[in-house]
Design a protein around this motif. Structure first.
Motif, PDB file in Angstrom:
ATOM      1  N   LEU A 180       0.844  -1.191   0.000  1.00  0.00           N
ATOM      2  CA  LEU A 180       0.000   0.000   0.000  1.00  0.00           C
ATOM      3  C   LEU A 180       0.883   1.246   0.000  1.00  0.00           C
ATOM      4  CD1 LEU A 180      -2.563  -1.116   2.731  1.00  0.00           C
ATOM      5  CD2 LEU A 180      -2.983  -0.999   0.274  1.00  0.00           C
ATOM      6  N   THR A 181       0.413   2.309  -0.620  1.00  0.00           N
ATOM      7  CA  THR A 181       1.211   3.528  -0.668  1.00  0.00           C
ATOM      8  C   THR A 181       1.350   4.160   0.708  1.00  0.00           C
ATOM      9  OG1 THR A 181       1.402   5.732  -1.642  1.00  0.00           O
ATOM     10  CG2 THR A 181      -0.814   4.943  -1.216  1.00  0.00           C
ATOM     11  N   THR A 182       2.514   4.746   0.948  1.00  0.00           N
ATOM     12  CA  THR A 182       2.756   5.494   2.179  1.00  0.00           C
ATOM     13  C   THR A 182       2.265   6.932   2.046  1.00  0.00           C
ATOM     14  OG1 THR A 182       4.941   6.244   1.442  1.00  0.00           O
ATOM     15  CG2 THR A 182       4.826   4.132   2.631  1.00  0.00           C
ATOM     16  N   GLY A 193       6.451   0.383  -0.538  1.00  0.00           N
ATOM     17  CA  GLY A 193       5.168   0.531   0.124  1.00  0.00           C
ATOM     18  C   GLY A 193       5.017  -0.290   1.394  1.00  0.00           C
ATOM     19  N   LEU A 194       3.822  -0.240   1.930  1.00  0.00           N
ATOM     20  CA  LEU A 194       3.495  -0.927   3.180  1.00  0.00           C
ATOM     21  C   LEU A 194       3.126  -2.371   2.868  1.00  0.00           C
ATOM     22  CD1 LEU A 194       1.279   1.924   4.676  1.00  0.00           C
ATOM     23  CD2 LEU A 194       3.658   1.408   5.288  1.00  0.00           C
ATOM     24  N   GLN A 195       4.084  -3.262   3.034  1.00  0.00           N
ATOM     25  CA  GLN A 195       3.877  -4.658   2.675  1.00  0.00           C
ATOM     26  C   GLN A 195       3.421  -5.473   3.884  1.00  0.00           C
ATOM     27  OE1 GLN A 195       7.052  -6.235  -0.058  1.00  0.00           O
ATOM     28  NE2 GLN A 195       8.013  -4.253   0.373  1.00  0.00           N
ATOM     29  N   PRO A 196       2.529  -6.431   3.658  1.00  0.00           N
ATOM     30  CA  PRO A 196       2.044  -7.270   4.763  1.00  0.00           C
ATOM     31  C   PRO A 196       3.192  -7.985   5.461  1.00  0.00           C
ATOM     32  CG  PRO A 196       0.723  -7.604   2.781  1.00  0.00           C
ATOM     33  CD  PRO A 196       1.899  -6.775   2.368  1.00  0.00           C
ATOM     34  N   GLY A 197       3.104  -8.046   6.788  1.00  0.00           N
ATOM     35  CA  GLY A 197       4.110  -8.750   7.560  1.00  0.00           C
ATOM     36  C   GLY A 197       5.300  -7.918   7.969  1.00  0.00           C
ATOM     37  N   VAL A 306      -1.749  -1.011  11.064  1.00  0.00           N
ATOM     38  CA  VAL A 306      -2.045  -0.447  12.386  1.00  0.00           C
ATOM     39  C   VAL A 306      -0.887   0.449  12.805  1.00  0.00           C
ATOM     40  CG1 VAL A 306      -3.447  -2.431  13.080  1.00  0.00           C
ATOM     41  CG2 VAL A 306      -1.037  -2.358  13.716  1.00  0.00           C
ATOM     42  N   MET A 307      -1.213   1.437  13.605  1.00  0.00           N
ATOM     43  CA  MET A 307      -0.223   2.386  14.108  1.00  0.00           C
ATOM     44  C   MET A 307      -0.237   2.337  15.630  1.00  0.00           C
ATOM     45  SD  MET A 307      -0.392   6.518  13.548  1.00  0.00           S
ATOM     46  CE  MET A 307      -0.090   7.638  14.933  1.00  0.00           C
ATOM     47  N   VAL A 308       0.929   2.069  16.226  1.00  0.00           N
ATOM     48  CA  VAL A 308       1.076   2.032  17.679  1.00  0.00           C
ATOM     49  C   VAL A 308       2.046   3.145  18.061  1.00  0.00           C
ATOM     50  CG1 VAL A 308       1.734   0.668  19.692  1.00  0.00           C
ATOM     51  CG2 VAL A 308       0.714  -0.467  17.697  1.00  0.00           C
ATOM     52  N   ASP A 309       1.537   4.189  18.696  1.00  0.00           N
ATOM     53  CA  ASP A 309       2.335   5.385  18.968  1.00  0.00           C
ATOM     54  C   ASP A 309       2.493   5.590  20.480  1.00  0.00           C
ATOM     55  OD1 ASP A 309       3.750   7.698  18.606  1.00  0.00           O
ATOM     56  OD2 ASP A 309       1.975   8.941  18.243  1.00  0.00           O
ATOM     57  N   TYR A 310       3.635   5.322  21.074  1.00  0.00           N
ATOM     58  CA  TYR A 310       4.832   4.740  20.484  1.00  0.00           C
ATOM     59  C   TYR A 310       5.423   3.765  21.479  1.00  0.00           C
ATOM     60  CZ  TYR A 310       7.006   8.607  23.154  1.00  0.00           C
ATOM     61  OH  TYR A 310       7.361   9.493  24.139  1.00  0.00           O
ATOM     62  N   LEU A 311       6.542   3.070  21.153  1.00  0.00           N
ATOM     63  CA  LEU A 311       7.029   1.942  21.942  1.00  0.00           C
ATOM     64  C   LEU A 311       7.305   2.278  23.403  1.00  0.00           C
ATOM     65  CD1 LEU A 311       9.471   0.040  19.550  1.00  0.00           C
ATOM     66  CD2 LEU A 311       7.444  -0.881  20.669  1.00  0.00           C
ATOM     67  N   GLN A 312       7.987   3.405  23.636  1.00  0.00           N
ATOM     68  CA  GLN A 312       8.390   3.722  25.010  1.00  0.00           C
ATOM     69  C   GLN A 312       7.221   4.076  25.919  1.00  0.00           C
ATOM     70  OE1 GLN A 312      10.261   4.667  22.370  1.00  0.00           O
ATOM     71  NE2 GLN A 312      12.078   3.467  22.837  1.00  0.00           N
ATOM     72  N   LYS A 340       3.991 -10.617  10.982  1.00  0.00           N
ATOM     73  CA  LYS A 340       4.231 -11.718  10.040  1.00  0.00           C
ATOM     74  C   LYS A 340       3.094 -12.727  10.077  1.00  0.00           C
ATOM     75  CE  LYS A 340       7.695 -15.279   9.005  1.00  0.00           C
ATOM     76  NZ  LYS A 340       8.983 -15.878   9.452  1.00  0.00           N
ATOM     77  N   ARG A 341       2.662 -13.084  11.284  1.00  0.00           N
ATOM     78  CA  ARG A 341       1.625 -14.103  11.432  1.00  0.00           C
ATOM     79  C   ARG A 341       0.274 -13.631  10.884  1.00  0.00           C
ATOM     80  NH1 ARG A 341       2.500 -14.734  16.260  1.00  0.00           N
ATOM     81  NH2 ARG A 341       0.833 -13.563  17.266  1.00  0.00           N
ATOM     82  N   LYS A 342      -0.046 -12.351  11.097  1.00  0.00           N
ATOM     83  CA  LYS A 342      -1.345 -11.815  10.682  1.00  0.00           C
ATOM     84  C   LYS A 342      -1.304 -11.145   9.313  1.00  0.00           C
ATOM     85  CE  LYS A 342      -4.719 -11.136  12.673  1.00  0.00           C
ATOM     86  NZ  LYS A 342      -6.032 -11.815  12.590  1.00  0.00           N
ATOM     87  N   ALA A 343      -0.129 -11.067   8.681  1.00  0.00           N
ATOM     88  CA  ALA A 343       0.025 -10.388   7.384  1.00  0.00           C
ATOM     89  C   ALA A 343      -0.495  -8.959   7.467  1.00  0.00           C
ATOM     90  CB  ALA A 343      -0.685 -11.165   6.277  1.00  0.00           C
ATOM     91  N   VAL A 344      -0.101  -8.254   8.525  1.00  0.00           N
ATOM     92  CA  VAL A 344      -0.505  -6.863   8.739  1.00  0.00           C
ATOM     93  C   VAL A 344       0.760  -6.012   8.794  1.00  0.00           C
ATOM     94  CG1 VAL A 344      -0.510  -7.211  11.238  1.00  0.00           C
ATOM     95  CG2 VAL A 344      -1.761  -5.286  10.288  1.00  0.00           C
ATOM     96  N   THR A 345       0.670  -4.762   8.325  1.00  0.00           N
ATOM     97  CA  THR A 345       1.781  -3.833   8.480  1.00  0.00           C
ATOM     98  C   THR A 345       1.603  -3.086   9.795  1.00  0.00           C
ATOM     99  OG1 THR A 345       1.855  -3.506   6.085  1.00  0.00           O
ATOM    100  CG2 THR A 345       3.040  -1.917   7.440  1.00  0.00           C
ATOM    101  N   ILE A 346       2.643  -3.075  10.619  1.00  0.00           N
ATOM    102  CA  ILE A 346       2.584  -2.379  11.905  1.00  0.00           C
ATOM    103  C   ILE A 346       3.546  -1.200  11.871  1.00  0.00           C
ATOM    104  CG2 ILE A 346       2.950  -2.547  14.396  1.00  0.00           C
ATOM    105  CD1 ILE A 346       2.154  -5.453  14.275  1.00  0.00           C
TER     106      ILE A 346
END
Length: 442
Positions: A180-182, A193-197, A306-312, A340-346
């Motif tokens: 998918l395009t960024t 682009g945003l590739q699954p996994g 999905v977007m997780v903002d942020y690690l810390q 990788k398991r869900k074929a989702v871009t994180i």
């Protein structure tokens, strides 16, 4: 049921006793814990003690030396394993049945132990409830795992068929990126682009704009019609939604917050409001959620990005003796495995330390597929707040060391790739709203 399992254990042990070659081949899948019946377990341990070769006599002598021969029914208990020829065609079936039963027993025992520990903590109290829960969670996670499990596999022919299908699908769309395009043309050309996994880490110092870069990348995916989600730990959902509105419409966030919009800004905001109501973007409430809760929610979802903002900012529970650096590293590893398991871009963010390295754990970068650094650009010895550099530090499957110059309209939370003709872009953005151009994929 117990009789059937004893029969499977007896049959497997007979194969082990009579066929050393088969036993050596499957040694990694065999262990004393597989056997529920004590006599079976003792005989298996005696076989292991015999070394590379054994027979009825050496097994009997080994048990006699250990003082355990009577516990298995004497010499007759051993000789019973050598009565008749084992059916080798059923060896795999017996091994799988015994391993499955052992896995279930271990899981059951772990749950019983966890219940006792929790009841003790409730009645007697505990000084470290979080540590206790983390320890129990780890034990339950590993309880159902036995060493030597046979992993799924593909033959070379099957793998080549899948690779050829991928090549043919891409050849049917020449020039189109596989992911998918960024929303950034240059970034797409470098990363495909945003590739699954894939796990993306956007890193930067405080107020460098890492959250906005992540948001703009997510917007690129949302604009293709992909289903996406935001796990925002840094700000309330309302604030994140306002940022999306400001970015999409080009309306200055100050005007949104103070209610001083011009007529043109109101029109632009209204158009964006109607459009964003229809996109496939979920805002996840992460109040009181820890890292495991977020991972579990992503696991149960059906998102493309999905977007997780942020690690810390993730609430990680550290096990006894574990440092926060190790805990953050484990979360990054779990995010990668989940992607990788869900074929989702994180997409996730990470702070940089004073040395310009990923804060708290270099393992974050090791687990990621893409690592981008956002940094300010200096002009005449001072930071230019309207510009940023985006450095591609890690790019699995693509070129590294690339640098992209970005124009930054901070008031409307928008980045854009800059060219030599874009010097006044951010100033224009602050003065008048302009519909954001979108590139969608069919």
């Amino acid at each position: 049921m117990q009789t059937a399992m004893n029969d499977s254990e007896q049959a497997l042990l007979s194969i082990i006793a009579q066929d050393p070659d088969w036993t050596r081949k499957h040694a990694s899948q065999l262990s004393p814990v597989l056997f529920d019946k004590e006599s079976h377990r003792l005989i298996f341990e005696a076989i292991v003690e015999c070394g590379s070769q054994w027979d009825m006599t050496t097994i009997t002598n080994a048990l006699r030396r250990q003082g355990k021969l009577d516990s298995v029914g004497g010499a007759a208990g051993v000789s019973e394993l050598f009565m008749g020829f084992p059916v080798m065609s059923l060896a795999k079936t017996h091994l799988e049945a015994v391993r499955d039963a052992a896995t279930l027993r271990r899981a059951l025992n772990a749950h019983r132990d966890a219940q006792e520990r929790l009841e003790t903590a409730i009645t007697q109290g505990t000084a470290d409830a979080a540590g206790l829960l983390a320890s129990i969670r780890d034990e339950l996670e590993t309880a159902g795992k036995l060493p030597g499990k046979r992993l799924d596999r593909l033959t070379s022919a099957q793998a080549m068929e899948i690779a050829l299908d991928t090549i043919e699908a891409r050849a049917a769309r020449p020039g189109e990126i596989p992911g998918l395009t960024t929303g950034f043309v240059l970034l797409d050309s470098y990363t495909y682009g945003l590739q699954p996994g894939h796990l993306w880490v956007i890193a930067g110092g405080p107020s460098d704009g890492k959250s906005t870069v992540m948001q703009n990348i997510l917007e690129g995916a949302v604009n293709t019609g992909a289903k996406c989600a935001v796990y925002q730990l840094e700000m309330p959902i309302e604030e994140q939604a306002l940022r999306f509105l400001s970015s999409d419409s080009g309306v200055n966030s100050g005007s949104l917050l103070t209610g001083t919009m011009t007529y043109e800004e109101q029109q632009a905001l209204s158009a964006s409001f109607k459009r964003l109501q229809k996109v496939g973007l979920d805002y996840i409430n992460v109040d009181a959620a820890n890292a495991d809760d977020i991972l579990a929610d992503i696991e149960q979802g059906d998102y493309a990005v999905v977007m997780v903002d942020y690690l810390q900012l993730l609430d990680v529970t550290t096990a006894k003796g574990e440092s926060r650096e190790q805990a953050i590293s484990n979360v990054a590893r779990k995010l990668k495995n989940l992607a990788k398991r869900k074929a989702v871009t994180i997409l996730t963010g990470s702070q940089l330390n004073d040395d310009g390295q990923l804060r708290e754990s270099r393992a974050i970068g090791q687990h990621a597929d893409k690592v981008l650094y956002v940094s300010r650009v200096e002009a005449n010895g001072e930071a230019d707040e309207t510009r940023r550099s985006l450095d591609v530090k890690k790019n699995r499957g693509g070129p590294r060391g690339k640098r992209i110059q970005l124009g930054f309209a901070g008031a409307s939370y928008r980045f854009r790739e800059m060219s030599d003709n874009d010097e006044d872009w951010t100033n224009d953005m602050a003065d008048k709203p302009e519909p954001r151009r979108r590139k969608s994929r069919n």
